[in-house]
Design a protein around this motif. Structure first.
Motif, PDB file in Angstrom:
ATOM      1  N   ARG A   1       0.846  -1.201   0.000  1.00 33.75           N
ATOM      2  CA  ARG A   1       0.000   0.000   0.000  1.00 33.75           C
ATOM      3  C   ARG A   1       0.879   1.248   0.000  1.00 33.75           C
ATOM      4  NH1 ARG A   1      -3.041  -4.438  -0.707  1.00 33.75           N
ATOM      5  NH2 ARG A   1      -5.245  -4.072  -0.317  1.00 33.75           N
ATOM      6  N   ASP A   2       2.202   1.100  -0.091  1.00 26.62           N
ATOM      7  CA  ASP A   2       3.099   2.250  -0.216  1.00 26.62           C
ATOM      8  C   ASP A   2       2.843   2.932  -1.551  1.00 26.62           C
ATOM      9  OD1 ASP A   2       4.585   2.252   2.120  1.00 26.62           O
ATOM     10  OD2 ASP A   2       5.969   0.723   1.386  1.00 26.62           O
ATOM     11  N   HIS A   3       3.202   4.211  -1.630  1.00 24.80           N
ATOM     12  CA  HIS A   3       3.043   4.867  -2.934  1.00 24.80           C
ATOM     13  C   HIS A   3       4.330   4.774  -3.750  1.00 24.80           C
ATOM     14  CE1 HIS A   3       4.625   8.127  -0.378  1.00 24.80           C
ATOM     15  NE2 HIS A   3       5.185   8.583  -1.471  1.00 24.80           N
ATOM     16  N   THR A   4       4.161   4.934  -5.051  1.00 22.90           N
ATOM     17  CA  THR A   4       5.296   4.870  -5.973  1.00 22.90           C
ATOM     18  C   THR A   4       5.282   6.116  -6.835  1.00 22.90           C
ATOM     19  OG1 THR A   4       5.178   2.477  -6.084  1.00 22.90           O
ATOM     20  CG2 THR A   4       6.203   3.560  -7.958  1.00 22.90           C
ATOM     21  N   ILE A   5       6.458   6.725  -7.019  1.00 27.14           N
ATOM     22  CA  ILE A   5       6.559   7.855  -7.945  1.00 27.14           C
ATOM     23  C   ILE A   5       7.460   7.410  -9.095  1.00 27.14           C
ATOM     24  CG2 ILE A   5       7.405  10.218  -8.249  1.00 27.14           C
ATOM     25  CD1 ILE A   5       6.637  10.731  -5.324  1.00 27.14           C
ATOM     26  N   HIS A   6       6.945   7.528 -10.305  1.00 26.21           N
ATOM     27  CA  HIS A   6       7.691   7.062 -11.470  1.00 26.21           C
ATOM     28  C   HIS A   6       7.907   8.254 -12.403  1.00 26.21           C
ATOM     29  CE1 HIS A   6       7.834   5.397 -15.597  1.00 26.21           C
ATOM     30  NE2 HIS A   6       8.589   4.484 -15.021  1.00 26.21           N
ATOM     31  N   VAL A   7       9.126   8.415 -12.866  1.00 29.99           N
ATOM     32  CA  VAL A   7       9.405   9.502 -13.819  1.00 29.99           C
ATOM     33  C   VAL A   7       9.786   8.862 -15.146  1.00 29.99           C
ATOM     34  CG1 VAL A   7      10.766  11.573 -14.278  1.00 29.99           C
ATOM     35  CG2 VAL A   7      10.300  10.897 -11.913  1.00 29.99           C
ATOM     36  N   SER A   8       9.059   9.225 -16.206  1.00 30.25           N
ATOM     37  CA  SER A   8       9.354   8.616 -17.512  1.00 30.25           C
ATOM     38  C   SER A   8      10.522   9.354 -18.169  1.00 30.25           C
ATOM     39  CB  SER A   8       8.123   8.680 -18.410  1.00 30.25           C
ATOM     40  OG  SER A   8       7.973   9.996 -18.897  1.00 30.25           O
ATOM     41  N   LYS A   9      11.002   8.782 -19.284  1.00 28.65           N
ATOM     42  CA  LYS A   9      12.151   9.405 -19.990  1.00 28.65           C
ATOM     43  C   LYS A   9      11.813  10.814 -20.444  1.00 28.65           C
ATOM     44  CE  LYS A   9      14.001   5.173 -21.963  1.00 28.65           C
ATOM     45  NZ  LYS A   9      12.848   4.389 -22.437  1.00 28.65           N
ATOM     46  N   SER A  10      10.527  11.040 -20.743  1.00 27.96           N
ATOM     47  CA  SER A  10      10.154  12.373 -21.222  1.00 27.96           C
ATOM     48  C   SER A  10       9.692  13.281 -20.084  1.00 27.96           C
ATOM     49  CB  SER A  10       9.060  12.250 -22.279  1.00 27.96           C
ATOM     50  OG  SER A  10       8.026  11.457 -21.753  1.00 27.96           O
ATOM     51  N   GLY A  11       9.892  12.844 -18.840  1.00 29.34           N
ATOM     52  CA  GLY A  11       9.635  13.732 -17.705  1.00 29.34           C
ATOM     53  C   GLY A  11       8.210  13.693 -17.167  1.00 29.34           C
ATOM     54  N   LEU A  12       7.370  12.763 -17.644  1.00 28.12           N
ATOM     55  CA  LEU A  12       6.018  12.663 -17.056  1.00 28.12           C
ATOM     56  C   LEU A  12       6.142  11.995 -15.690  1.00 28.12           C
ATOM     57  CD1 LEU A  12       2.863  12.830 -17.331  1.00 28.12           C
ATOM     58  CD2 LEU A  12       2.966  10.452 -18.109  1.00 28.12           C
ATOM     59  N   LEU A  13       5.567  12.654 -14.686  1.00 31.95           N
ATOM     60  CA  LEU A  13       5.613  12.102 -13.322  1.00 31.95           C
ATOM     61  C   LEU A  13       4.324  11.350 -13.057  1.00 31.95           C
ATOM     62  CD1 LEU A  13       7.067  14.890 -11.142  1.00 31.95           C
ATOM     63  CD2 LEU A  13       6.587  12.654 -10.232  1.00 31.95           C
ATOM     64  N   THR A  14       4.433  10.102 -12.658  1.00 29.66           N
ATOM     65  CA  THR A  14       3.230   9.333 -12.309  1.00 29.66           C
ATOM     66  C   THR A  14       3.320   8.961 -10.843  1.00 29.66           C
ATOM     67  OG1 THR A  14       2.977   8.422 -14.524  1.00 29.66           O
ATOM     68  CG2 THR A  14       1.931   7.189 -12.744  1.00 29.66           C
ATOM     69  N   ILE A  15       2.255   9.239 -10.096  1.00 29.24           N
ATOM     70  CA  ILE A  15       2.219   8.814  -8.689  1.00 29.24           C
ATOM     71  C   ILE A  15       1.036   7.877  -8.509  1.00 29.24           C
ATOM     72  CG2 ILE A  15       1.073  11.012  -8.051  1.00 29.24           C
ATOM     73  CD1 ILE A  15       2.376  10.497  -5.204  1.00 29.24           C
ATOM     74  N   ALA A  16       1.296   6.722  -7.918  1.00 23.84           N
ATOM     75  CA  ALA A  16       0.219   5.734  -7.766  1.00 23.84           C
ATOM     76  C   ALA A  16       0.409   4.966  -6.470  1.00 23.84           C
ATOM     77  CB  ALA A  16       0.218   4.778  -8.951  1.00 23.84           C
ATOM     78  N   GLY A  17      -0.655   4.273  -6.080  1.00 17.34           N
ATOM     79  CA  GLY A  17      -0.610   3.484  -4.845  1.00 17.34           C
ATOM     80  C   GLY A  17      -0.914   4.370  -3.642  1.00 17.34           C
ATOM     81  N   GLY A  18      -0.407   3.954  -2.484  1.00 19.70           N
ATOM     82  CA  GLY A  18      -0.660   4.716  -1.261  1.00 19.70           C
ATOM     83  C   GLY A  18      -2.079   4.527  -0.774  1.00 19.70           C
ATOM     84  N   LYS A  19      -2.490   5.384   0.129  1.00 24.15           N
ATOM     85  CA  LYS A  19      -3.867   5.314   0.613  1.00 24.15           C
ATOM     86  C   LYS A  19      -4.335   6.706   1.000  1.00 24.15           C
ATOM     87  CE  LYS A  19      -2.630   3.521   5.114  1.00 24.15           C
ATOM     88  NZ  LYS A  19      -3.340   2.763   6.097  1.00 24.15           N
ATOM     89  N   TRP A  20      -5.627   6.824   1.249  1.00 22.30           N
ATOM     90  CA  TRP A  20      -6.199   8.128   1.572  1.00 22.30           C
ATOM     91  C   TRP A  20      -5.446   8.740   2.756  1.00 22.30           C
ATOM     92  CZ3 TRP A  20      -8.300  12.605   1.282  1.00 22.30           C
ATOM     93  CH2 TRP A  20      -9.407  12.880   0.502  1.00 22.30           C
ATOM     94  N   THR A  21      -5.228   7.928   3.786  1.00 26.17           N
ATOM     95  CA  THR A  21      -4.629   8.426   5.031  1.00 26.17           C
ATOM     96  C   THR A  21      -3.305   9.149   4.773  1.00 26.17           C
ATOM     97  OG1 THR A  21      -5.611   6.509   6.121  1.00 26.17           O
ATOM     98  CG2 THR A  21      -3.877   7.678   7.337  1.00 26.17           C
ATOM     99  N   THR A  22      -2.549   8.682   3.773  1.00 25.63           N
ATOM    100  CA  THR A  22      -1.207   9.241   3.558  1.00 25.63           C
ATOM    101  C   THR A  22      -1.170  10.232   2.387  1.00 25.63           C
ATOM    102  OG1 THR A  22      -0.678   7.290   2.247  1.00 25.63           O
ATOM    103  CG2 THR A  22       0.018   7.247   4.542  1.00 25.63           C
TER     104      THR A  22
END
Ligand SMILES: Cc1cc2nc3c(=O)[nH]c(=O)nc-3n(C[C@H](O)[C@H](O)[C@H](O)COP(=O)(O)OP(=O)(O)OC[C@H]3O[C@@H](n4cnc5c(N)ncnc54)[C@H](O)[C@@H]3O)c2cc1C
Length: 520
Positions: free
Chosen positions: A351-372
């Motif tokens: 349930r941890d969140h993940t931050i992913h940065v693509s080669k072209s600089g798009l930032l994707t944040i996924a996972g985690g939970k409401w509380t955090t």
């Protein structure tokens, strides 16, 4: 928050935003609050309504997660317990502590869960909500008289947090707006733009009300679309592998008689190895949830027959009066944006969140939970600032009061979930008695709330009012259908719509609401 004004700012073409956020759930709106309160220029677009995705469909707990403790994820539990405490300070009108009882029917459960909850207390440290303790059989039944008394040995009492998810989301959107963010619902992101070096520098959006398309330029673009994030990633990198392993969770809503009193039940291990809750919420009882892997991510996921049966069967093991299908007033389903790992079942995914940065600089944040959500936003804006070469500015949300903050919301009675805004809604009722009428005997909703939602909370449809500005659809789907026409009439006056629009709204809402009814 006025949608027309937001669109004028978004589409005037003159500005390059520091940050553009795609997705108006807890993650995206949390980012807008964080970025705006640091002083960055930020815009956010949501393809449907704020919270239409997962963020209105949670179990309504602000919690460390007893289950993650069982899984040994101590750092996640500690972070979530800290965020739980911060959120109660910053939004006391929406977050309150709730007593939970683990009923014990086996001899080993009392010492086992008793020690587990002491560890939970200890991890919370100064953010603790109250000390756990063991209860005798009599004390357990006094707190939850509807528990199955046969074989009951006692219980373990502990404390966690509870909230109203979509009300918090709307108040967060208002907080972001008050700090200068520009937010708009019903604006779908269709594509991304790039500069000559191939870096993402904007979004192509479609205003679903007018049909117009525009390009919005930004130094940093954040994909905060939760379970939908792979579709946006594919716009950036068509060959990218999916990040999300979607899984859905179902909740059933019953009347309050199934759980009178102020305590919730926590079953730490159901027959499929999950945690199950029965929680008092808005004078009803919420039972849930399930964890079922699914293929497609949609805005209105449907409950599966076996999920409904599983919740009813599990509840029947613990409640003196087993709930039946016909007792279910509403069933709602949400999709977890769980990030893929090599693990097998979705219940075991992090349930941890993940931050992913693509080669072209798009930032994707996924996972985690409401509380955090707050901590997720802080991490994400730190990344966005580096990527977009923005001036470094510290995060201020740890002590930022959320819109309508009020330390004593109980004084507002039925309107307590509106915090300080309750006074303004009451003023509407005082000025026009027609707005003081309750729309349905089974629902604690007043005409003034629909007016307020349209004027100040960017509600655009009957579904916005009945599902997320008020919680009517989640509490009693049939009663919500009954009041749809009246809400359409109230909204039509505010939004200058005609009778055809009202009829269409009722039809659309009725179709949505049927998904919340349990067939006999
Ligand atoms: C059953 C269940 C119970 C849960 N219970 C709890 C709980 O009790 N406590 C807790 O802390 N957490 C809980 N969670 C987790 C929590 O609800 C989620 O982690 C959180 O709501 C995810 O928010 P999000 O903003 O990432 O996603 P979402 O809320 O889904 O938001 C993403 C948004 O992006 C929008 N979007 C998608 N594509 C586009 C596009 N192209 N253009 C514009 N917008 C787009 C969507 O419409 C959507 O509104 C639960 C989750 C589930 C499923």
């Amino acid at each position: 928050m006025d949608r027309q004004q937001s669109l004028s700012r978004l589409f005037d073409g003159s500005s390059e935003w520091d940050i553009a956020v795609i997705g108006g759930g807890a993650t995206g709106v949390g980012i807008a609050v964080d970025a705006a309160s640091r002083g960055y220029s930020v815009c956010l677009v949501e393809q449907s309504d704020f919270g239409k995705g997962t963020s209105s469909r949670s179990t309504k707990l602000v919690h460390g997660g007893v289950r993650y403790l069982q899984q040994g994820n101590i750092s996640l539990v500690m972070e979530a317990l800290r965020e739980r405490g911060i959120l109660r300070q910053n939004a006391p009108h929406l977050v309150h502590d709730l007593a939970f009882i683990v009923p014990n029917y086996e001899w080993w459960e009392t010492p086992f869960y008793g020690i587990g909850m002491k560890v939970y207390d200890m991890l919370a440290g100064r953010y603790g909500f109250g000390h756990s303790r063991l209860l005798s059989k009599e004390e357990t039944l006094e707190r939850i008289p509807t528990l199955e008394p046969d074989g009951l040995r006692g219980g373990v009492l502990y404390y966690d947090g509870q909230f109203d998810d979509s009300r918090l989301l709307i108040n967060l959107a208002q907080t972001a707006h008050e700090h200068g963010a520009v937010l708009a619902n019903y604006v779908h992101v269709e594509n991304l733009t790039r500069d000559q070096d191939g870096f993402v520098n904007g979004i192509v959006v479609h205003d679903l009300e007018s049909g117009n398309r525009h390009t919005v330029r930004a130094k940093s673009v954040i994909n905060a679309t939760g379970a939908f994030c792979d579709a946006i990633r594919k716009l950036d990198e068509p060959e990218s592998d999916p990040m999300i392993a979607p899984s859905q969770g179902v909740h059933l809503v019953l009347d309050r008689s199934f759980l009178p009193g102020d305590s919730a039940i926590m079953v730490p291990r159901t027959s499929d190895g999950r945690v199950m809750f029965a929680i008092p919420w808005h004078e009803h009882t919420v039972l849930g949830t399930t964890d079922t892997a699914i293929k497609d991510v949609t805005l209105e996921p449907a409950p599966m027959e076996q999920e409904i049966n599983f919740i009813l069967e599990t509840a029947a093991q613990y409640l003196d009066k087993p709930p039946r299908r016909e007792d279910v007033l509403s069933v709602f389903t949400g999709i977890r944006p769980l990030v893929k790992t090599s693990a097998g079942s979705t219940a075991a995914l992090s349930r941890d969140h993940t931050i992913h940065v693509s080669k072209s600089g798009l930032l994707t944040i996924a996972g985690g939970k409401w509380t955090t959500y707050r901590k997720m936003a802080e991490d994400c804006v730190d990344h966005a600032a580096t990527l977009g070469k923005l001036d470094e500015r510290p995060c201020v949300t740890k002590t930022l009061k959320i819109h309508a903050w009020d330390a004593n919301p109980d004084q507002f009675g039925q309107l307590k979930y509106y915090g300080a805004d309750a006074l303004k809604i009451r003023a509407l009722m005082d000025a026009d008695l027609a707005l003081a009428r309750q729309l349905h005997p089974a629902l604690p909703i007043y005409a003034a709330q629909a007016i307020w939602a349209a004027r100040h909370e960017m509600a655009r449809t009957v579904d916005d009012v009945l599902a997320r500005r008020t919680r009517a659809l989640f509490l009693n789907a049939r009663a919500a259908i009954d009041v749809a026409l009246e809400v359409a009439r109230l909204l039509a006056v505010e939004l200058a719509k005609d009778e055809a629009w009202q009829r269409e709204q009722v039809n659309v809402f009725t179709a949505i609401a049927k998904n919340y009814l349990v067939p006999a």
